[in-house]
Write an enzyme that holds these catalytic residues in place. Structure first.
Site, PDB file in Angstrom:
ATOM      1  N   HIS A 370      85.715  62.037  66.712  1.00 44.49           N
ATOM      2  CA  HIS A 370      86.117  60.814  67.422  1.00 44.49           C
ATOM      3  C   HIS A 370      87.155  59.974  66.686  1.00 44.49           C
ATOM      4  O   HIS A 370      87.462  58.871  67.124  1.00 44.49           O
ATOM      5  CB  HIS A 370      84.909  59.910  67.678  1.00 44.49           C
ATOM      6  CG  HIS A 370      83.896  60.493  68.595  1.00 44.49           C
ATOM      7  ND1 HIS A 370      83.926  60.294  69.960  1.00 44.49           N
ATOM      8  CD2 HIS A 370      82.826  61.273  68.352  1.00 44.49           C
ATOM      9  CE1 HIS A 370      82.897  60.925  70.509  1.00 44.49           C
ATOM     10  NE2 HIS A 370      82.214  61.523  69.552  1.00 44.49           N
ATOM     11  N   LYS A 561      87.499  44.746  72.804  1.00 42.68           N
ATOM     12  CA  LYS A 561      87.173  45.947  72.046  1.00 42.68           C
ATOM     13  C   LYS A 561      86.941  45.513  70.614  1.00 42.68           C
ATOM     14  O   LYS A 561      87.183  44.351  70.273  1.00 42.68           O
ATOM     15  CB  LYS A 561      88.314  46.966  72.123  1.00 42.68           C
ATOM     16  CG  LYS A 561      89.694  46.353  71.812  1.00 42.68           C
ATOM     17  CD  LYS A 561      90.818  47.361  71.931  1.00 42.68           C
ATOM     18  CE  LYS A 561      91.269  47.626  73.352  1.00 42.68           C
ATOM     19  NZ  LYS A 561      91.167  48.986  73.777  1.00 42.68           N
ATOM     20  N   ARG A 562      86.457  46.425  69.749  1.00 43.53           N
ATOM     21  CA  ARG A 562      86.334  46.091  68.343  1.00 43.53           C
ATOM     22  C   ARG A 562      87.678  45.584  67.817  1.00 43.53           C
ATOM     23  O   ARG A 562      88.737  46.010  68.288  1.00 43.53           O
ATOM     24  CB  ARG A 562      85.881  47.322  67.544  1.00 43.53           C
ATOM     25  CG  ARG A 562      84.431  47.670  67.732  1.00 43.53           C
ATOM     26  CD  ARG A 562      83.522  46.584  67.249  1.00 43.53           C
ATOM     27  NE  ARG A 562      83.466  46.555  65.800  1.00 43.53           N
ATOM     28  CZ  ARG A 562      82.405  46.895  65.085  1.00 43.53           C
ATOM     29  NH1 ARG A 562      81.289  47.297  65.694  1.00 43.53           N
ATOM     30  NH2 ARG A 562      82.418  46.830  63.772  1.00 43.53           N
ATOM     31  N   LYS A 567      94.282  48.658  66.680  1.00 45.95           N
ATOM     32  CA  LYS A 567      94.182  48.304  68.101  1.00 45.95           C
ATOM     33  C   LYS A 567      95.155  47.177  68.457  1.00 45.95           C
ATOM     34  O   LYS A 567      95.381  46.872  69.617  1.00 45.95           O
ATOM     35  CB  LYS A 567      92.750  47.920  68.464  1.00 45.95           C
ATOM     36  CG  LYS A 567      91.757  49.090  68.308  1.00 45.95           C
ATOM     37  CD  LYS A 567      90.347  48.667  68.689  1.00 45.95           C
ATOM     38  CE  LYS A 567      89.280  49.706  68.335  1.00 45.95           C
ATOM     39  NZ  LYS A 567      89.173  50.777  69.358  1.00 45.95           N
ATOM     40  N   THR A 669      87.864  54.138  75.993  1.00 46.57           N
ATOM     41  CA  THR A 669      87.101  54.313  77.232  1.00 46.57           C
ATOM     42  C   THR A 669      87.116  53.012  78.029  1.00 46.57           C
ATOM     43  O   THR A 669      86.950  53.034  79.243  1.00 46.57           O
ATOM     44  CB  THR A 669      85.640  54.730  76.937  1.00 46.57           C
ATOM     45  OG1 THR A 669      85.137  53.929  75.862  1.00 46.57           O
ATOM     46  CG2 THR A 669      85.557  56.193  76.568  1.00 46.57           C
ATOM     47  N   LYS A 673      87.457  51.918  82.273  1.00 49.88           N
ATOM     48  CA  LYS A 673      86.621  50.947  82.997  1.00 49.88           C
ATOM     49  C   LYS A 673      87.498  49.970  83.766  1.00 49.88           C
ATOM     50  O   LYS A 673      87.223  49.639  84.922  1.00 49.88           O
ATOM     51  CB  LYS A 673      85.695  50.207  82.010  1.00 49.88           C
ATOM     52  CG  LYS A 673      84.672  51.148  81.359  1.00 49.88           C
ATOM     53  CD  LYS A 673      83.994  50.563  80.129  1.00 49.88           C
ATOM     54  CE  LYS A 673      83.301  51.694  79.348  1.00 49.88           C
ATOM     55  NZ  LYS A 673      82.885  51.302  77.992  1.00 49.88           N
TER      56      LYS A 673
HETATM   57  C1  26V Z   1      81.559  55.308  62.483  1.00 44.22           C
HETATM   58  C2  26V Z   1      80.781  54.837  61.462  1.00 44.22           C
HETATM   59  C3  26V Z   1      79.556  54.124  61.785  1.00 44.22           C
HETATM   60  C4  26V Z   1      78.944  53.363  60.674  1.00 44.22           C
HETATM   61  C5  26V Z   1      79.117  53.940  59.324  1.00 44.22           C
HETATM   62  C6  26V Z   1      80.397  54.557  59.032  1.00 44.22           C
HETATM   63  C7  26V Z   1      81.173  55.050  60.177  1.00 44.22           C
HETATM   64  C8  26V Z   1      82.317  55.739  59.962  1.00 44.22           C
HETATM   65  C9  26V Z   1      83.060  56.210  60.977  1.00 44.22           C
HETATM   66  C10 26V Z   1      82.710  55.997  62.239  1.00 44.22           C
HETATM   67  C11 26V Z   1      83.588  56.574  63.273  1.00 44.22           C
HETATM   68  C12 26V Z   1      83.661  55.874  64.542  1.00 44.22           C
HETATM   69  C13 26V Z   1      84.585  56.606  65.438  1.00 44.22           C
HETATM   70  C14 26V Z   1      84.717  56.000  66.794  1.00 44.22           C
HETATM   71  O1  26V Z   1      83.989  55.124  67.167  1.00 44.22           O
HETATM   72  N1  26V Z   1      85.663  56.506  67.551  1.00 44.22           N
HETATM   73  C15 26V Z   1      85.918  56.056  68.889  1.00 44.22           C
HETATM   74  O2  26V Z   1      85.294  56.978  69.761  1.00 44.22           O
HETATM   75  C16 26V Z   1      85.495  56.665  71.119  1.00 44.22           C
HETATM   76  C17 26V Z   1      84.697  57.663  71.928  1.00 44.22           C
HETATM   77  O3  26V Z   1      85.210  58.939  71.756  1.00 44.22           O
HETATM   78  C18 26V Z   1      86.965  56.690  71.456  1.00 44.22           C
HETATM   79  O4  26V Z   1      87.130  56.325  72.790  1.00 44.22           O
HETATM   80  C19 26V Z   1      87.736  55.737  70.554  1.00 44.22           C
HETATM   81  O5  26V Z   1      89.106  55.866  70.778  1.00 44.22           O
HETATM   82  C20 26V Z   1      87.414  56.035  69.107  1.00 44.22           C
HETATM   83  O6  26V Z   1      87.985  55.060  68.253  1.00 44.22           O
END
Ligand code: 26V
Length: 825
Positions: A370, A561-562, A567, A669, A673
């Site tokens: 992702h 969004k975040r 972004k 995503t 929406k």
């Molecule tokens: C998440 C986390 C969670 C907590 C601890 C460390 C850590 C490190 C990396 C990540 C990756 C998060 C990746 C993410 O959220 N990607 C998003 O995924 C969406 C669904 O596929 C996509 O629509 C977004 O563009 C993308 O940024």
């Protein structure tokens, strides 16, 4: 012993009949007998619990029948492993999917309770950070809708994503307490509990038949206890299970310590165990790197794998058929340690030969990537894995030996290429790369949009892709149209049904029939009227929460969004300042009134993201209170963005901001929406925007800015943007205004470094894309002035959103990755 398929011959139960009267009786019975409250003294939360239980009762028969059927038919099961599920509220979703909205509304009305109030009282389950977690939630609903036997596996965090409050425009994080009033949706399954170990050592044991096996002897143990939540598909097609694990100590209290007077020490073990599932990590773009996070990942992976293997053995008796009957999808690398854990279970605990176990493992797992952001790619120090999971570290080394041999012998790789595919990163301290582990242990590796998948092949996984060229594939994300159109926008749903009939409710591609109405004046007027109503509701919410008055006649320009530099909320707010300057410089022009609406959380440790929130609030304060603006521009930052807030904002948006630096947003995503709800997108050629552009057509979307390739080239040039900024007087002026403290008179230097970064490297191309963005915004204004054109474009967005349904996405996962046939609907 394998269980024989049960010879139940129960036909699929019809959804239980419901009238307002019968529901009313059920709610009252629940209130009295399950909550223990007299209706006369019942509080809103009591009514909520009683109503949820009533709705839940109507889902139960289907739930049981769904699992019975899977046993009976021996269909392949799909397991979706995710550290995050951003569910939001469940009551409206469940009611709507089983057709109970109206009877429940009526029943409650007769009891003097307002359904809308109860809906808003349900806590928003925020067991996720953003896109990745919300995608998992949409997928669960689609898997039920498509009648796929599936389980979501995750963690039952006691505290979901923090609550965001504002203190003088700064983000403050407060604990979130979604379980404070109990959770009527979940069923605790004490019988489904597993021991999970940590630490200790590995012993070589020789079996009576002379075989040497490795045995892990952990020195730390705790229990994983399952909590199940039913997830019902559209029209109750099927009910799947979301199984969340909670960590509990093996011994709730150490009595010898207690008796010796050490009352705190007696509870230490218990607190340590429970810490593992206490809180969701609130970062979504930097790998956390802390031991507790790794413990969460393994705890959850081990419990899930034990459960999966137990269920498989119970039904089939042997593990040889695992890959034929089980598909496990890894939602990013967070559960990637599952690959080593399955190998351990197969080889050490069930005596399979390594090669057979490896074949089964690869056949079972699929991995979804992702993000390509380097700082978000997970890796763990070898010493940490060695200490916490010594046997898994051995297994990782053994897997790596095979991969490296493959690379050398079969592919003739250079040393640099070998270093690239290695599971061990040797630069700096030695670390295990979870992306590489997930890749080699899976038969399918997918990206989440066409562009992202292509970049995966060219960047992080280029050499692994050369070594295993048939593994990477694309599955463009989707959203569930139930939550993101039918439930959050009943007005539009009704209008569409009145116009083209209700077939689109079951087949979203039928929305295409709306295309023929895009230019129809009568339909345009009704479509615009629905939008206006939704905007009035949002305007009211803005008034209630912030005391800011916005006109529903202004263009609602939305970025939610975040908060992240890639972004580019910064680009958006810089544009707001530019507009502000121009409105004041040219009050005589025919300005299009706009409300710029922002919402989003920043990771608590991400300074620049938090500073951008403060900047938005600082700019808002000045612009909203300047009489010279005459209300032509307003800036609003809505605190505590979550799924429920999105459900109010999205239907009210006119303009959807999807303006990430090209090449950096894997998919997005939110963009889908907004499209469903008839907003027009202003966006870059990034993530799924590229496919939106293709689906909706170039005339119905506003695209601007550098392409991913141009961004890459520009970065390689290493020129500083300073000259370019100096050449653009408008941009230069705006940046100077911000940098010199016009919006922060209390602390004039507050934004000096933030803006300074734009002059120096501008990694995210904010200044390089500014002119193109401003020009695109002018185009948006021009379209807005021509209401007929605007409405036609907006209608075509809704009409052409079908491709972005998560039903389509899940259908593709089922067919291409999981090998599951989707029963016809
Ligand atoms: C998440 C986390 C969670 C907590 C601890 C460390 C850590 C490190 C990396 C990540 C990756 C998060 C990746 C993410 O959220 N990607 C998003 O995924 C969406 C669904 O596929 C996509 O629509 C977004 O563009 C993308 O940024």
């Amino acid at each position: 012993m394998p269980q024989k398929p049960i010879a139940y011959d129960v036909p699929t139960p019809e959804l239980r009949a419901a009238t307002a009267e019968s529901i009313q009786a059920e709610i009252l019975a629940r209130l009295i007998y399950s909550i223990g409250k007299d209706p006369i003294v019942a509080r809103p939360h009591d009514w909520l619990a009683a109503t949820i239980m009533t709705v839940r009762d109507h889902v139960m028969d289907r739930w049981m029948e769904s699992s019975r059927e899977t046993w009976r038919t021996s269909h392949k099961r799909v397991y979706y492993l995710s550290l995050e599920f951003l569910i939001g509220r469940l009551m409206r979703d469940a009611m709507s999917n089983v057709g109970l909205m109206e009877p429940v509304r009526e029943a409650l009305k007769n009891l003097n309770v307002d359904l809308g109030d109860l809906i808003n009282l349900e806590p928003d389950a925020a067991l996720g950070n953003g896109g990745l977690g919300r995608l998992a939630a949409c997928f669960l609903e689609s898997m039920s809708t498509l009648k796929i036997p599936a389980y979501g596996y995750g963690i039952r965090y006691v505290h979901g994503l923090f609550r965001q409050e504002m203190s003088e425009g700064w983000q403050v994080e407060l604990p979130e307490e979604w379980l404070a009033h109990g959770n009527p949706w979940e069923f605790e399954r004490r019988e489904s509990a597993y021991e999970v170990g940590f630490g200790g050592h590995v012993e070589s044991v020789t079996d009576p038949d002379g075989e040497v096996r490795q045995e892990w002897r952990p020195n730390d143990h705790l229990m994983a206890v399952a909590f199940d939540t039913p997830i019902v598909g559209w029209r109750g097609a099927r009910v799947n299970t979301l199984r969340l694990w909670s960590a509990q100590p093996i011994d709730p209290i150490l009595l010898d310590k207690f008796n010796a007077g050490d009352h705190i020490g007696a509870l230490e073990e218990s607190a340590k165990a429970e810490a593992i599932t206490r809180v969701l990590y609130p970062a979504d773009s930097t790998a956390a790197g802390q031991e507790l996070r790794l413990r969460q990942e393994f705890f959850f992976s081990s419990a899930s794998l034990q459960d999966i293997v137990r269920r498989h053995l119970q039904q089939y008796g042997d593990l040889g058929s695992l890959a034929d009957k089980v598909a496990v999808q890894l939602n990013d690398t967070h559960p990637a340690i599952s690959i080593a854990e399955l190998m351990r279970i197969l080889v050490d605990e069930n005596g399979l030969k390594w090669d057979e176990a490896w074949k089964l493992t690869k056949g079972t797992f699929g991995y979804t990537n992702h993000t390509l952001l380097p700082e978000a790619l997970e890796s763990w120090p070898v010493f940490l894995l060695e200490r916490l999971l010594p046997r898994h570290m051995q297994i990782v080394y053994q897997i790596n030996a095979d991969v490296l041999a493959d690379a050398r012998d079969r592919a003739n790789f250079s040393d640099a290429q070998i270093a690239n595919v290695s599971l061990i990163d040797e630069a700096g301290g030695r670390r295990v790369r979870m992306g590489q582990l997930a890749f080699v242990g899976s038969h399918s590796i997918n990206g989440v949009s066409a562009l992202h998948t292509q970049l995966m092949k060219q960047t992080v996984f280029s050499d692994l892709h050369k070594l295993y060229p048939d593994r990477i594939n694309n599955k463009t994300n989707g959203i569930t149209p139930r939550r993101w159109l039918m439930q959050c926008n009943p007005g539009l749903t009704q209008l569409i049904a009145d116009t083209i009939g209700p077939a689109f409710l079951d087949d979203i591609d039928r929305l295409k029939d709306l295309d023929g109405f895009a230019e129809d004046a009568g339909f345009q007027a009704r479509f615009a009227q629905v939008k206006l109503e939704n905007k009035r509701k949002l305007a009211q919410l803005i008034q209630d929460r912030l005391g800011i008055k916005v006109s529903p006649d202004a263009m609602f320009d939305v970025q939610i969004k975040r908060i992240h530099e890639y972004k580019r909320q910064l680009l958006n707010i810089i544009h707001a300042v530019a507009m502000y300057d121009e409105i004041r410089a040219h009050p005589e022009r025919d300005w299009v009134p706009r409300v710029k609406i922002f919402a989003g959380k920043a990771a608590p440790g991400y300074w620049n993201a938090k500073l951008i929130i403060k900047l938005i609030n600082d700019v808002a304060k000045v612009i909203n209170n300047d009489p010279a603006v005459r209300g032509l521009l307003k800036v609003v930052f809505l605190p505590n963005y979550n799924v429920s807030l999105a459900e109010v904002i999205v239907p009210a948006a006119d303009l959807s901001e999807q303006i990430s630096t090209a090449g950096m947003e894997a998919s997005g995503t939110g963009n889908m929406k907004f499209m469903a709800n008839g907003a027009i997108t202003i966006g870059t050629m990034d993530g799924a925007n590229v496919e939106m552009h293709e689906e909706v057509g170039a005339d119905n979307i506003v695209i601007f800015g550098m392409t991913a390739q141009e961004v890459e080239d520009m970065r390689a040039e290493r020129t500083t943007p300073k000259q370019m900024i100096d050449a653009s007087p408008r941009l230069h002026e705006v940046l100077e205004t911000i940098a010199t403290g016009v919006f922060s008179p209390d602390d004039p230097d507050r934004y000096r470094d933030l803006i300074g970064g734009l002059y120096e490297h501008d990694w995210f191309m904010v200044t390089r894309d500014f002119d193109a963005y401003a020009k695109a915004q002018n185009e948006v204004d021009a379209i807005w002035r021509d209401k007929t054109q605007w409405n036609a474009m907006a209608i075509r967005n809704t009409a052409r959103v079908g491709f972005f349904s998560s039903d389509r996405t899940i259908g593709q996962y089922a067919q291409d990755i999981w090998g599951v046939t989707v029963p016809s609907r």
